[in-house]
Write a protein that holds these residues in place. Structure first.
Motif, PDB file in Angstrom:
ATOM      1  N   MET A   7     -21.279   0.885  -3.728  1.00 46.82           N
ATOM      2  CA  MET A   7     -20.434  -0.273  -3.476  1.00 46.82           C
ATOM      3  C   MET A   7     -19.047   0.166  -2.999  1.00 46.82           C
ATOM      4  N   ILE A   8     -18.525  -0.535  -1.988  1.00 40.74           N
ATOM      5  CA  ILE A   8     -17.198  -0.230  -1.451  1.00 40.74           C
ATOM      6  C   ILE A   8     -16.273  -1.384  -1.831  1.00 40.74           C
ATOM      7  N   GLU A   9     -15.091  -1.059  -2.305  1.00 37.38           N
ATOM      8  CA  GLU A   9     -14.191  -2.103  -2.749  1.00 37.38           C
ATOM      9  C   GLU A   9     -12.776  -1.867  -2.248  1.00 37.38           C
ATOM     10  N   TYR A  10     -12.170  -2.893  -1.662  1.00 42.51           N
ATOM     11  CA  TYR A  10     -10.754  -2.841  -1.290  1.00 42.51           C
ATOM     12  C   TYR A  10      -9.984  -3.655  -2.314  1.00 42.51           C
ATOM     13  N   LYS A  11      -8.863  -3.085  -2.819  1.00 48.10           N
ATOM     14  CA  LYS A  11      -8.037  -3.843  -3.759  1.00 48.10           C
ATOM     15  C   LYS A  11      -6.608  -3.928  -3.229  1.00 48.10           C
ATOM     16  N   ASN A  12      -6.205  -5.113  -2.774  1.00 53.38           N
ATOM     17  CA  ASN A  12      -4.830  -5.374  -2.326  1.00 53.38           C
ATOM     18  C   ASN A  12      -4.306  -4.341  -1.335  1.00 53.38           C
ATOM     19  N   VAL A  13      -5.080  -4.089  -0.283  1.00 52.08           N
ATOM     20  CA  VAL A  13      -4.705  -3.031   0.653  1.00 52.08           C
ATOM     21  C   VAL A  13      -3.675  -3.544   1.658  1.00 52.08           C
ATOM     22  N   ASP A  14      -2.562  -2.812   1.784  1.00 52.74           N
ATOM     23  CA  ASP A  14      -1.544  -3.082   2.809  1.00 52.74           C
ATOM     24  C   ASP A  14      -1.475  -1.900   3.754  1.00 52.74           C
ATOM     25  N   LYS A  15      -1.207  -2.175   5.039  1.00 47.23           N
ATOM     26  CA  LYS A  15      -0.985  -1.073   5.967  1.00 47.23           C
ATOM     27  C   LYS A  15      -0.104  -1.545   7.116  1.00 47.23           C
ATOM     28  N   MET A  42     -10.391   3.746   6.395  1.00 47.01           N
ATOM     29  CA  MET A  42      -9.930   3.969   5.022  1.00 47.01           C
ATOM     30  C   MET A  42     -11.089   4.374   4.112  1.00 47.01           C
ATOM     31  N   ILE A  43     -12.293   3.905   4.431  1.00 50.33           N
ATOM     32  CA  ILE A  43     -13.445   4.230   3.579  1.00 50.33           C
ATOM     33  C   ILE A  43     -13.687   5.730   3.562  1.00 50.33           C
ATOM     34  N   VAL A  44     -13.474   6.396   4.728  1.00 44.55           N
ATOM     35  CA  VAL A  44     -13.712   7.832   4.779  1.00 44.55           C
ATOM     36  C   VAL A  44     -12.422   8.634   4.644  1.00 44.55           C
ATOM     37  N   GLY A  45     -11.306   7.934   4.338  1.00 45.48           N
ATOM     38  CA  GLY A  45     -10.064   8.656   4.081  1.00 45.48           C
ATOM     39  C   GLY A  45      -9.361   9.154   5.324  1.00 45.48           C
ATOM     40  N   LEU A  46      -9.749   8.667   6.522  1.00 46.67           N
ATOM     41  CA  LEU A  46      -9.027   9.060   7.735  1.00 46.67           C
ATOM     42  C   LEU A  46      -7.691   8.332   7.822  1.00 46.67           C
ATOM     43  N   GLU A  47      -7.622   7.147   7.220  1.00 49.02           N
ATOM     44  CA  GLU A  47      -6.353   6.431   7.104  1.00 49.02           C
ATOM     45  C   GLU A  47      -6.114   6.170   5.627  1.00 49.02           C
ATOM     46  N   LYS A  48      -4.832   6.169   5.231  1.00 44.51           N
ATOM     47  CA  LYS A  48      -4.506   5.864   3.839  1.00 44.51           C
ATOM     48  C   LYS A  48      -3.746   4.550   3.787  1.00 44.51           C
ATOM     49  N   PRO A  49      -4.046   3.684   2.817  1.00 45.08           N
ATOM     50  CA  PRO A  49      -3.279   2.440   2.701  1.00 45.08           C
ATOM     51  C   PRO A  49      -1.841   2.722   2.233  1.00 45.08           C
ATOM     52  N   ASP A  50      -0.904   1.833   2.656  1.00 48.58           N
ATOM     53  CA  ASP A  50       0.473   1.965   2.171  1.00 48.58           C
ATOM     54  C   ASP A  50       0.539   1.539   0.709  1.00 48.58           C
ATOM     55  N   TRP A 105     -12.071   1.935  -3.004  1.00 45.03           N
ATOM     56  CA  TRP A 105     -13.016   2.591  -3.918  1.00 45.03           C
ATOM     57  C   TRP A 105     -14.378   2.704  -3.267  1.00 45.03           C
ATOM     58  N   VAL A 106     -15.001   3.868  -3.368  1.00 43.93           N
ATOM     59  CA  VAL A 106     -16.378   4.053  -2.904  1.00 43.93           C
ATOM     60  C   VAL A 106     -17.190   4.569  -4.087  1.00 43.93           C
ATOM     61  N   ASP A 107     -18.143   3.780  -4.549  1.00 41.42           N
ATOM     62  CA  ASP A 107     -18.982   4.155  -5.693  1.00 41.42           C
ATOM     63  C   ASP A 107     -18.155   4.662  -6.873  1.00 41.42           C
ATOM     64  N   ASP A 161     -15.206   5.999  -6.888  1.00 40.33           N
ATOM     65  CA  ASP A 161     -14.181   7.009  -6.592  1.00 40.33           C
ATOM     66  C   ASP A 161     -13.058   6.345  -5.813  1.00 40.33           C
ATOM     67  N   GLU A 162     -11.809   6.604  -6.220  1.00 36.18           N
ATOM     68  CA  GLU A 162     -10.678   6.027  -5.496  1.00 36.18           C
ATOM     69  C   GLU A 162     -10.334   6.962  -4.336  1.00 36.18           C
ATOM     70  N   VAL A 163     -10.821   6.657  -3.107  1.00 39.15           N
ATOM     71  CA  VAL A 163     -10.724   7.632  -2.018  1.00 39.15           C
ATOM     72  C   VAL A 163      -9.301   7.876  -1.561  1.00 39.15           C
ATOM     73  N   ASN A 164      -8.396   6.888  -1.703  1.00 41.72           N
ATOM     74  CA  ASN A 164      -7.037   7.117  -1.213  1.00 41.72           C
ATOM     75  C   ASN A 164      -6.251   8.070  -2.097  1.00 41.72           C
ATOM     76  N   ARG A 165      -6.758   8.389  -3.277  1.00 42.28           N
ATOM     77  CA  ARG A 165      -6.054   9.331  -4.150  1.00 42.28           C
ATOM     78  C   ARG A 165      -6.698  10.722  -4.151  1.00 42.28           C
ATOM     79  N   MET A 166      -7.827  10.880  -3.400  1.00 45.22           N
ATOM     80  CA  MET A 166      -8.587  12.120  -3.554  1.00 45.22           C
ATOM     81  C   MET A 166      -7.991  13.255  -2.739  1.00 45.22           C
ATOM     82  N   ASP A 167      -8.176  14.492  -3.194  1.00 44.18           N
ATOM     83  CA  ASP A 167      -7.780  15.644  -2.386  1.00 44.18           C
ATOM     84  C   ASP A 167      -8.897  15.928  -1.391  1.00 44.18           C
ATOM     85  N   GLU A 168      -8.661  16.954  -0.546  1.00 41.74           N
ATOM     86  CA  GLU A 168      -9.575  17.195   0.562  1.00 41.74           C
ATOM     87  C   GLU A 168     -11.003  17.475   0.088  1.00 41.74           C
TER      88      GLU A 168
END
Lengths: 243, 248, 255
Positions: free
Chosen positions: A1-9, A46-54, A59-61, A63-70
């Motif tokens: 499951m993919i989830e966006y929570k209050n994403v701004d960019k 954003m799902i694959v972490g190529l862009e980061k939300p402001d 979240w993907v399954d 995991d919070e992808v915008n906080r993950m390291d490489e």
């Protein structure tokens, strides 16, 4: 499951995404429609972490992808395949090498096995027997098909389609839509599609999200969106379908 | 080998460009605009290369003059080597990399986008409107940029020798021109005129006859740089032989 | 009502340098922590070497012959024309060999790197690599970095040899310098140490060429103009920085 929570960019002063929240269920085709330049691609990347939300989180399954390291990101990306707008095939390789590329990088399968998978995937996307061709010899529609074969080579759980029908003639666009439906029936995985093609969207989507003016103005089951009495939606769809 | 055959085609192209450059109508404003662009794009890179080279020559010159015990020769060695050889050569290389590749890329893009054909249809000769201004601009700006770069090389050599190297300031300045003849100044001007012309012709040739879309444009820009450098450094050997023989 | 600060030239340059520094550091870290396959490194090295060898030889020949001419006439001023061998040897092996090899690799292989990577960036192929969980630094930059470190020092040796050889031909056959004197001068004033220092210079140039060219390609602007711009910037920035670096290296080695 993919989830966006209050994403701004924003890019500079230009706001492209404003408080986007939604959950994309597993095993369904979810289509985001909207005019070009409203941040559909950004949302997808954003799902694959190529862009980061402001602000906000993706979240993907679980995991919070915008906080993950490489390293973490690469672990998530292993279960995602993505079809880019023009296929994004590597020019220096043949079709077969392109499809084999993720297999060679991430698995230790033997060459014979890889060749078998490559021809199987190419047959699946309707391009059997073109292993030896170069990307520059292919038409736009064919490049997308090969890009799709590459995206599903590792049998991902999630497949992302960035504008799969843009730049194609109507017949070819229909063929790609059919292909997406057929693939979903066979693979049973989560499909996320970006599109500005309204009739195509109604054909393939289980769920529809409408992006307009940097906001997600509607999100829900296809029938629900189609039946909606919302003035903005009615105008939006009628303008594009000519109804 | 194919490049030798291509040199023939380039020479014919040069004659054709010269013919059109000297027949009316003349596009003076376009020529001036191209000259300004060449100067603007090339001046800093050329100085950026020639000035450090002045320091290197001084560095090695210091050792050589210590071997022979002729410290007063240092500034002459610096000025002569810059004037006769290094400044024109480096200036040519950098102008090929900056202005030559730009000219090739611009002409190539216009060819790919069919703008060249559009000009012909509108009755404007592309040789007169596109090629002649670029050719003239490169030919005339090369000596000018070279003169400025050469001065910057001498200044940086002065800094290395007098400020860092402890050479006597008077000895350095008074001997600057003691071995420099009029022919040395002329040789710099003649060489850079030739280099500028070669860069212009080769770059415009590869840009004008570009093939194969966007990638072709990139290849044309690269070919223009590499082949104009080969051509003018080859000519440089003969020019140097002739000019040095003339000067004695 | 926008209150964003317009970047001045200085802050622009500083930001570029900083970004390049981070880029180089990341590339170095990936190269060390996860070295690329030997096969791809050798293939790249072969590519760079073959791409640049012929032009390095041609240019080296012209430069060597011109140096001999200039040296001959300059030394004749005070009757030392037979010392032209010293001049040729010192100028070619210490300075011109590394510079010829470096500048031609920058012009051929460096621009090819910038153009390839910029095209991949523009066509979205670098994003595609990342989505396929392939690190672009490891896949694209590390092999090129190691390959240029192998190829360029070898090309420097070629350039050394050919410049001195061309100088010999011109001095002996065109200017009538005694062949034995020339060779003896070369042998006395140049040692293995100078050739070795030249190769070190070549190695430093290789790092700069590869990192700057790949950087310009990696951060290319969109569109076909972006590719052209990246290529052009790569050559020019490499030339300037290599020549400044060359002065510092010469100062350290021979100063």
């Amino acid at each position: 499951m993919i989830e966006y929570k209050n994403v701004d960019k924003s890019f500079g002063d230009l706001r492209v995404l404003d408080h986007i929240s939604c959950a994309i269920p597993e095993g369904k085709i979810t289509v985001f429609v909207g005019p070009s330049g409203v941040g559909k691609s950004v949302l997808m990347k954003m799902i694959v972490g190529l862009e980061k939300p402001d602000a906000g989180s993706v979240w993907v399954d679980g995991d919070e992808v915008n906080r993950m390291d490489e390293r973490g990101l690469y672990r998530v990306r292993r279960k995602i395949g993505m079809l880019f707008q023009d296929g994004a095939l590597l020019d220096s390789m043949t079709v077969a090498e392109n499809v084999a590329f993720p297999l060679r990088q991430h698995t230790s399968k033997r060459e014979k096995e890889i060749a078998r998978i490559v021809s199987e995937k190419l047959a699946l996307v309707g391009m059997p027997g073109c292993e030896g061709k170069w990307p520059s010899e292919l038409s736009g529609g064919m490049r997308k098909r090969v890009g799709l074969a590459r995206a599903i080579a590792l049998e991902p759980e999630i497949v992302l389609f960035d504008e799969p029908t843009s730049g194609l003639d109507p017949l070819m666009a229909d063929a790609i839509d059919d292909l997406i439906l057929e693939m979903q029936r066979k693979l049973r995985c989560t499909f996320v599609v970006n599109s500005h093609d309204i009739p195509g969207t109604f054909r393939i989507a289980d769920l529809i999200g409408v992006l307009y003016d940097s906001r997600l103005v509607a999100y829900g089951e296809r029938e629900e969106i189609q039946r909606s009495r919302d003035q903005l939606l009615i105008r939006f769809f009628s303008r594009h379908t000519g109804r | 080998m194919s490049f030798v055959i291509e040199l023939g085609a380039i020479s014919l192209f040069a004659l054709r460009s010269l013919y059109w450059a000297f027949s009316p109508p003349f596009f003076f404003r376009e020529t001036l605009r191209q000259m300004a662009r060449v100067g603007e794009r090339c001046l800093l890179p050329v100085i950026g290369v020639v000035a450090p080279f002045g320091m290197v020559i001084t560095l090695h010159g210091l050792q050589i003059v210590h071997i022979f015990g002729v410290e007063r020769m240092l500034s002459s060695i610096l000025v002569i080597s810059l004037l006769r050889e290094l400044s024109p050569g480096l200036c040519g290389i950098m102008m090929a990399a900056q202005a030559g590749s730009t000219a090739a890329a611009e002409l190539g893009t216009m060819r790919v986008k069919e703008e060249v054909d559009a000009l012909s249809v509108m009755g404007i000769n592309p040789f007169q409107y596109l090629i002649a201004p670029r050719l003239i601009a490169l030919t005339l700006m090369c000596p000018l940029v070279n003169a400025i770069a050469c001065s910057s090389g001498i200044v940086s050599g002065y800094i290395t020798a007098v400020v860092f190297g402890g050479v006597n300031r008077g000895a350095f300045l008074s001997n600057l021109y003691s071995f420099v003849g009029v022919i040395d100044i002329w040789s710099g001007i003649i060489k850079t005129l030739v280099f500028g012309f070669v860069i212009g012709v080769v770059s415009c040739y590869y840009g004008y006859y570009v093939r194969g879309g966007a990638e072709g444009v990139g290849k044309a820009a690269n070919d223009a740089v590499v082949r104009s450098i080969i051509t003018f450094l080859g000519m440089n050997y003969f020019l140097t032989s002739a000019l040095l023989a003339l000067s004695r | 009502m926008s209150n964003t600060v317009k970047p001045s030239l200085l802050t622009g340059v500083l930001a570029q340098v900083g970004r390049w520094g981070i880029f180089s550091f990341t590339a170095a870290r990936w190269t060390c922590s996860a070295p690329p396959a030997l096969g791809s490194v050798l293939w790249e090295a072969y590519q760079i070497g073959v791409q640049s060898l012929s032009i390095v030889c041609v240019i080296a020949f012209f430069i060597g012959s011109t140096i001999a001419l200039q040296g001959y006439y300059a030394f004749r001023e005070f009757g030392g024309q037979n010392l032209v061998g010293i001049f040729v040897a010192l100028a070619c092996v210490r300075e011109m060999g590394p510079i010829v090899a470096g500048s031609m690799v920058a012009a051929k292989a460096g621009t090819a790197m910038a153009a390839t990577i910029a095209t991949m960036r523009v066509k979205g192929q670098i994003d595609a690599l990342e989505v396929m969980a392939v690190n672009p630094y490891r896949y694209l930059i590390s092999p090129r970095l190691l390959a240029s470190l192998i190829a360029l020092p070898l090309l420097v040796v070629f350039a050394d040899f050919i410049t001195v050889f061309a100088g010999y031909l011109v001095a002996v056959y065109q200017l009538g310098v005694n062949s034995g004197t020339f060779l003896e001068n070369v042998a006395t004033y140049i040692g293995m140490r100078d050739v070795f220092f030249g190769m070190i210079k070549g190695g430093v140039f290789a790092l700069l060429i590869c990192l700057l060219s790949c950087y310009q390609g990696y951060y290319s602007q969109p569109g076909p103009e972006g590719v052209g711009r990246a290529t052009n910037r790569a050559v020019v920035s490499v030339c300037i920085i290599c020549i400044i670096m060359n002065y510092l290296l010469s100062e350290m080695m021979y100063g």
